[in-house]
Motif scaffolding. Structure first.
Motif, PDB file in Angstrom:
ATOM      1  N   PRO A   1      -9.675  -8.360  -6.257  1.00 39.06           N
ATOM      2  CA  PRO A   1      -8.498  -8.024  -5.604  1.00 39.06           C
ATOM      3  C   PRO A   1      -7.998  -6.801  -6.049  1.00 39.06           C
ATOM      4  N   ASN A   2      -7.945  -6.373  -7.298  1.00 41.44           N
ATOM      5  CA  ASN A   2      -7.304  -5.143  -7.859  1.00 41.44           C
ATOM      6  C   ASN A   2      -8.111  -3.949  -7.243  1.00 41.44           C
ATOM      7  N   SER A   3      -9.177  -4.214  -7.716  1.00 45.26           N
ATOM      8  CA  SER A   3     -10.217  -2.930  -7.081  1.00 45.26           C
ATOM      9  C   SER A   3     -10.098  -2.699  -5.779  1.00 45.26           C
ATOM     10  N   ALA A   4      -9.891  -3.743  -4.964  1.00 44.48           N
ATOM     11  CA  ALA A   4      -9.720  -3.578  -3.488  1.00 44.48           C
ATOM     12  C   ALA A   4      -8.359  -2.988  -2.993  1.00 44.48           C
ATOM     13  N   ALA A   5      -7.575  -3.165  -3.996  1.00 40.61           N
ATOM     14  CA  ALA A   5      -6.099  -2.682  -3.846  1.00 40.61           C
ATOM     15  C   ALA A   5      -6.206  -1.177  -3.973  1.00 40.61           C
ATOM     16  N   TRP A   6      -7.002  -0.621  -4.996  1.00 43.45           N
ATOM     17  CA  TRP A   6      -7.275   0.636  -5.253  1.00 43.45           C
ATOM     18  C   TRP A   6      -8.075   1.569  -3.922  1.00 43.45           C
ATOM     19  N   MET A   7      -8.991   0.723  -3.616  1.00 44.65           N
ATOM     20  CA  MET A   7      -9.486   1.282  -2.377  1.00 44.65           C
ATOM     21  C   MET A   7      -8.577   1.313  -1.232  1.00 44.65           C
ATOM     22  N   ASP A   8      -7.870   0.209  -0.847  1.00 47.51           N
ATOM     23  CA  ASP A   8      -6.954   0.402   0.236  1.00 47.51           C
ATOM     24  C   ASP A   8      -5.966   1.315   0.036  1.00 47.51           C
ATOM     25  N   ALA A   9      -5.604   1.664  -0.930  1.00 49.02           N
ATOM     26  CA  ALA A   9      -4.443   2.645  -1.307  1.00 49.02           C
ATOM     27  C   ALA A   9      -4.989   4.039  -1.102  1.00 49.02           C
ATOM     28  N   GLY A  10      -6.373   4.245  -1.489  1.00 51.43           N
ATOM     29  CA  GLY A  10      -6.793   5.562  -1.263  1.00 51.43           C
ATOM     30  C   GLY A  10      -7.043   5.803   0.381  1.00 51.43           C
ATOM     31  N   LEU A  11      -7.480   4.639   1.047  1.00 50.40           N
ATOM     32  CA  LEU A  11      -7.703   4.833   2.343  1.00 50.40           C
ATOM     33  C   LEU A  11      -6.392   5.210   3.134  1.00 50.40           C
ATOM     34  N   HIS A  12      -5.263   4.509   2.722  1.00 52.06           N
ATOM     35  CA  HIS A  12      -3.900   4.402   3.339  1.00 52.06           C
ATOM     36  C   HIS A  12      -3.425   6.053   3.078  1.00 52.06           C
TER      37      HIS A  12
END
Length: 309
Positions: free
Chosen positions: A133-144
């Motif tokens: 979950p946390n690693s996915a959140a970092w990826m999502d933030a970068g894409l956002h």
């Protein structure tokens, strides 16, 4: 698009997402996955990832190793959960900063800070894309951060990987220097002076003329942040690419050369334009070479004019 496959989640991934089955037996009230992970992180923060074992964690909690296995069945699962805990979540600034560049720079700074707080994370092997979950959140933030740009999803992911790569390399170097500071009980200024003195003693102008010129220019005593400079140059390139895309000049990801299809490959004007690009690139390379040479000569003149003693 392909249909998603139903796969069995690895135990560690399932624990990270909170979908793993709870143990049926054991000291449920006194023990939990969270307590185990917290204890393991404390050990790694103090003594490194190599100091973490199921026995060490159990001893820290006052239980037997078998008690832990009812909750975390393998050390690799424990390391995955430790990494998830240490990674944490990106701050609101990574989403609210104005513009894609400021958001990516916020991500970079926060990732570097995580590495400095938990340097053992850099020792965790990379075995594939992050699935927690946390690693996915970092990826999502970068894409956002890049969501308002004309980049494709694949290009946004590539830019995000560029920034996280910068953060990881910066974290590796800074964490290493922090370890030296701690072990030798010196500060960064003392380390810089020591390195400068060592290079001045070992590097001669005859054997390493360009490196010696850089030493004489004081590069090892410079307060500038080379990592921030490198990231800035990379983001300048991203900005240039975004501008080109906005102007309808999307290029191949492998480079800036537009690939000709069969319909235009024999077009005279197109071939002439390609030739002009190659000549411009050569001219730019020659100009950079001339700048480096002029800088080298300027430093040599400055060194000769410097008064003795």
């Amino acid at each position: 698009m392909t249909d998603a496959m139903d796969i069995e989640l690895p135990r560690g991934v399932a624990l990270a997402w909170g979908v793993a089955a709870n143990p049926q037996r054991g000291p449920k009230r006194e023990m939990s996955v969270e307590l185990i992970v917290d204890a393991a992180v404390e050990i790694a923060d103090a003594d490194g990832l190599g100091a973490v074992s199921m026995a060490a964690v159990a001893a820290r909690l006052g239980y037997t190793p078998m008690s832990l296995y009812r909750y975390v069945s393998a050390k690799e699962d424990l390391v995955l959960l430790m990494q998830e805990e240490a990674t944490g979540l990106p701050s609101d600034a990574t989403r609210t900063a104005e513009g894609w560049r400021d958001r990516l720079q916020a991500l970079y700074r926060e990732q570097v800070q995580r590495y400095l707080e938990h340097p053992w994370v850099l020792d965790v092997p990379i075995n594939g894309s992050p699935t927690t979950p946390n690693s996915a959140a970092w990826m999502d933030a970068g894409l956002h951060a890049l969501a308002d740009t004309p980049l494709t999803h694949a290009e946004r992911l590539s830019v995000m990987l560029l920034v996280t790569g910068h953060a990881r390399w910066t974290g590796m170097v800074l964490a290493g220097y922090a370890r030296v500071e701690r072990d030798r009980k010196v500060d960064d200024v003392e380390i810089a002076r020591s390195e400068d003195a060592l290079f001045r003693q070992l590097i001669t102008a005859d054997a390493y003329p360009d490196l010696r010129a850089a030493i004489e220019a004081g590069v090892f005593l410079d307060d500038a942040d080379p990592f921030a400079f490198n990231l800035g140059l990379s983001l300048d390139g991203v900005a240039g690419y975004i501008s080109a895309v906005e102007d309808g000049q999307r290029t191949e990801r492998a480079g800036w050369t537009v690939r000709a299809d069969e319909d235009i490959s024999d077009d005279k004007r197109f071939r002439e334009a390609q030739k002009a690009v190659r000549e411009a690139e050569k001219t730019l390379r020659d100009a950079h070479r001339a700048v480096r040479q002029a800088a080298r000569e300027a430093r040599e003149r400055r060194a000769r004019q410097r008064p003795e003693g």
